[in-house]
Design an enzyme around this catalytic site. Structure first.
Site, PDB file in Angstrom:
ATOM      1  N   LYS A  36       6.493  -1.650   5.115  1.00  0.00           N
ATOM      2  CA  LYS A  36       7.324  -0.408   5.570  1.00  0.00           C
ATOM      3  C   LYS A  36       8.735  -0.525   6.166  1.00  0.00           C
ATOM      4  CE  LYS A  36       5.384   1.447   9.523  1.00  0.00           C
ATOM      5  NZ  LYS A  36       6.488   0.932  10.476  1.00  0.00           N
ATOM      6  N   THR A  37       8.774  -1.560   6.931  1.00  0.00           N
ATOM      7  CA  THR A  37      10.079  -1.884   7.589  1.00  0.00           C
ATOM      8  C   THR A  37      10.833  -2.302   6.465  1.00  0.00           C
ATOM      9  OG1 THR A  37       9.209  -2.588   9.759  1.00  0.00           O
ATOM     10  CG2 THR A  37      11.640  -2.952   9.083  1.00  0.00           C
TER      11      THR A  37
ATOM     12  N   ASP B 201      10.830   6.476  11.309  1.00  0.00           N
ATOM     13  CA  ASP B 201       9.606   5.476  11.210  1.00  0.00           C
ATOM     14  C   ASP B 201       8.314   6.090  12.121  1.00  0.00           C
ATOM     15  OD1 ASP B 201       8.132   3.342  10.467  1.00  0.00           O
ATOM     16  OD2 ASP B 201       9.183   2.238  11.976  1.00  0.00           O
ATOM     17  N   GLU B 202       7.042   5.821  11.861  1.00  0.00           N
ATOM     18  CA  GLU B 202       5.888   5.999  12.762  1.00  0.00           C
ATOM     19  C   GLU B 202       5.871   7.363  12.823  1.00  0.00           C
ATOM     20  OE1 GLU B 202       4.144   3.625  12.918  1.00  0.00           O
ATOM     21  OE2 GLU B 202       5.040   1.614  13.424  1.00  0.00           O
TER      22      GLU B 202
ATOM     23  N   ARG C 292      -3.979  -5.698  12.473  1.00  0.00           N
ATOM     24  CA  ARG C 292      -3.142  -6.874  12.790  1.00  0.00           C
ATOM     25  C   ARG C 292      -3.224  -8.355  12.356  1.00  0.00           C
ATOM     26  NH1 ARG C 292       0.214  -3.541  12.896  1.00  0.00           N
ATOM     27  NH2 ARG C 292      -1.404  -2.246  12.109  1.00  0.00           N
TER      28      ARG C 292
ATOM     29  N   GLN D 168      -3.067   5.439  11.642  1.00  0.00           N
ATOM     30  CA  GLN D 168      -2.380   4.687  12.679  1.00  0.00           C
ATOM     31  C   GLN D 168      -1.845   5.274  13.687  1.00  0.00           C
ATOM     32  OE1 GLN D 168      -0.615   0.572  11.394  1.00  0.00           O
ATOM     33  NE2 GLN D 168      -0.447   1.498   9.656  1.00  0.00           N
TER      34      GLN D 168
END
Length: 705
Positions: A34-35, A217-218, A599, A248
């Site tokens: 994603k980043t 983002d997010e 994670r 998430q």
């Protein structure tokens, strides 16, 4: 953009990166790059001829923003794009358009401790009993209202019962106190920015022209105020790129609204939707249990987690007798991993609530394993740190009465409570601020001549400090610590004071780091960064220590090996989600577990204890229903663990679909399904409360009715 870099992108990533005009929704599963997509997209936009100045990228932590900024620059994107958190963007907007927002541009940002003092004062000023109107509860209620963009006056106009009317009075007084002290709390930053964009079309147009491309983002963690800010900023051009994952979304308790991402295509019907499903982080085993778990949620966008790493069969579930045995087992497994070559900084232990860290810390200390508790805001909560920061806050905002009252006699300089009360009374009578009253103390007849001299000396010291606020922060912070007497007072306090002085020196070192990185260092910007500091920002990824943290703090991080402890009913899912009838609460708890699982890169170790000490009592636990949702093989593995008590007498009870049963906690329910696994049989029950639970028969304590 370099062809070598482009070859690192998958087909779906390229589709997101090279989309230019119009709304774009990127559904990005965990570990899907994603980043990388966001930073490559910034570089691609600039390559296409768009000025960096016209790009605004928003994320949720300072650490993520710093990483994004560094990655974008490394790709050759010039450093002109605005990359920050939502709160930082709002601070920038409010300082720039303070007059139109109706505030003073040098406002202080009040942290939780400051807010607590203000709300207590507000309840007291309203002559209310704090037992009936607990300040913390009132502050939570006000925060919820602000996140929904309901200001104090609007809430008062619609309050129609005793509690609401009383809360409205507290809310009004709380805002009055903030205004008097030229302070904004975290929720104000968002609310006031949203109102500014809503009420001032010229500001909205100007910012829309400035930020022609908005990347968020997010997006699943945005609240209503953030959603409204985003819509306003793109109202002229609709160039919004929202990246996130409904699976998430874990911040409902602080206002995050999952509906924002679920309804994105309703808000922008012509949106392009890209799904990033390939996972580059976790092994196939880990992704399988994560997929099994999250499939039980209804509020989501369907997607798969496609593994790019093979199976290694390193996913384990275990049951232990109690939390002490569980913690000891974790440390022993950590030692084994270390002996096999694993780095301690690549190992993390997650738990649902902070209180669970104590027994783990004891086990790590006992076994001489280095660890760090990721709860970084505590550094800024230490007395000596708050004292020095209070001095710096007053230099920027002299109306910050909380900071002034903290430092006026710190260190002791002979200014007592009686003198302070007389100055405050003078300020109230003359409708001036406390600092203005201090400057006029020679006119206060009730203050003694000796006290006036001390007050004048204090004010003069602050005025001298103020002359240096335009330059670098570290030299000013050091000067304040020395000339205020703080450093000497800590040295005089013996060994304890020496430790506190080391913390002060650490703060000055951090300020020096800020000075080196900032293009134009300023005290107001530095204080802003500190006020918006979060737990995640404090995690030191370079330290050779095992990380201990809550599941919430783990968001955005990744580790080679992850332990998730205490997977028990009442902990995960938390008892709060079990107490009500809100299925959304349960789904959020499941998402939280999903985040923890994903994670992990290679090793995942899940455990629960049969007994756990709660408020000093050893209580029998119930395994979390989430354990059974991970997959039958895993729960069977847990029950076969050697820590199980094989001598326990278990009577097997069979249940049939449709049968009425009763549970001591969940009440009356009806069996939906019985899964015969011998002594490990599971029964799925829909209770009258509306909740559906998967329970292990031998622990559930169900009775037929």
């Amino acid at each position: 953009m370099d062809d070598i870099l482009l070859r690192q992108l998958t087909g779906s990533q390229k589709k997101a990166v090279f989309h230019v005009e119009g709304p774009l929704l990127v559904i990005a599963g965990p570990g899907s790059g994603k980043t990388r997509v966001i930073t490559y997209r910034i570089a691609a936009l600039i390559d296409s001829g768009i000025q960096p100045y016209n790009i605004c990228a928003i994320t949720f932590t300072n650490k993520a923003a710093d990483e994004m900024r560094q990655r974008a620059v490394a790709l050759g994107a010039s450093a002109g794009a605005h990359i920050s958190t939502f709160h930082s963007l709002c601070v920038r907007i409010l300082r720039r358009y303070a007059d139109k927002a109706g505030i003073n541009p040098n406002f202080s940002i009040y942290d939780e401790s400051d807010q607590a003092r203000c709300i207590k004062q507000a309840v007291k000023d309203c002559e209310l009993d704090t037992t009936n109107f607990p300040p913390a509860r009132m502050l939570d209620a006000i925060s919820t209202l602000k996140n929904k963009l309901i200001d104090a006056e609007s809430f008062k106009s619609r309050a129609d019962d005793f509690f609401s009317k009383t809360l409205a009075e507290i809310y009004l007084r709380y805002q009055g106190i903030l205004s008097e002290r030229n302070g904004l709390d975290f929720d104000d930053l968002l609310m006031k920015a949203a109102f500014l964009l809503q009420d001032c079309s010229d500001v909205c147009c100007e910012l829309g022209e400035r930020f022609k491309f908005l990347l968020i983002d997010e997006y699943q963690d945005t609240n209503h105020a953030q959603y409204r800010i985003a819509k306003a900023l793109v109202s002229e051009h609709n160039n919004i790129c929202a990246t996130g994952d409904p699976d998430q979304s874990i911040y409902r308790w602080r206002g995050a609204d999952i509906r924002n991402i679920l309804a994105f295509e309703n808000d922008w019907p012509d949106a392009t939707v890209v799904k990033l499903e390939e996972n580059f982080r976790s092994t196939a085993d880990i992704l399988e249990v994560a997929d099994n778990l999250i499939a039980f949620n209804q509020n989501r966008k369907e997607k798969r987690l496609v593994p790019t790493r093979p199976r290694v069969k390193d996913v384990a579930a275990s049951v232990f007798e109690d939390e002490i045995e569980e913690a000891q087992a974790v440390t022993l497994r950590v030692k084994e991993l270390a002996s096999e070559g694993a780095s301690l900084k690549d190992i993390a232990v997650f738990y649902r609530v902070n209180a669970m860290s104590r027994v783990l810390e004891e086990a790590f200390i006992r076994n001489k394993i280095p660890y760090q508790i990721v709860r970084g805001v505590e550094f800024y909560g230490r007395k000596e740190i708050r004292d020095l920061l209070a001095y710096l806050k007053v230099l920027v905002n002299p109306n910050d009465e909380i900071a002034l009252l903290r430092i006026i006699n710190t260190p002791a300089r002979g200014i007592g409570k009686t003198t302070i009360d007389r100055v405050r009374a003078y300020a109230a009578r003359n409708s001036i601020t406390f600092f203005e009253a201090l400057k006029k103390s020679e006119h206060i007849d009730s203050v003694s001549k000796a006290a006036k001299a001390k007050l004048a000396s204090f004010v003069n010291m602050l005025e001298q400090f103020k002359k240096d606020i335009a330059g670098q922060v570290a030299p000013l912070a050091e000067r304040v610590s020395v000339e205020s007497g703080l450093a000497d007072s800590l040295r005089a306090a013996g060994p304890e004071g020496e430790g506190a002085l080391e913390n002060v020196n650490e703060l000055i070192s951090a300020a020096a780091g800020y000075d080196q990185q900032a293009e134009q260092p300023s005290l107001i910007d530095y204080l802003q960064q500190i006020s918006l500091f979060s737990d995640a920002d404090a995690y030191d990824a370079s330290s050779e220590r095992v990380a201990l943290m809550t599941l919430h703090a783990a968001k955005g991080l990744e580790f080679e090996n992850v332990f998730i402890v205490g997977v028990e009913d009442g902990l995960l899912p938390h008892e709060r989600s079990n107490a009500g009838e809100d299925e959304d609460e349960l789904e959020e708890e499941r998402r939280l577990f999903f985040v923890g699982i994903t994670r992990a890169k290679t090793g995942l170790y899940i455990s629960y204890a049969r007994y756990r000490t709660v408020r000093g009592q050893m209580l029998r636990t119930i395994p979390s229903q989430f354990l059974f949702e991970l997959g039958q093989d895993l729960i069977e593995q847990a029950q076969e663990n050697r820590y199980c008590d094989d001598n326990e007498n278990i009577s097997q009870i069979d249940f049939e679909a449709g049968q009425l049963v009763r549970h001591k906690t969940f009440g009356l329910g009806r069996v939906k399904e019985f899964i015969d696994m011998g002594e490990n049989s599971v029964v799925v029950v829909e209770f009258d409360s509306g909740q559906t639970k998967s329970l292990m028969v031998k622990y559930a304590g169900l009775s037929k009715t």
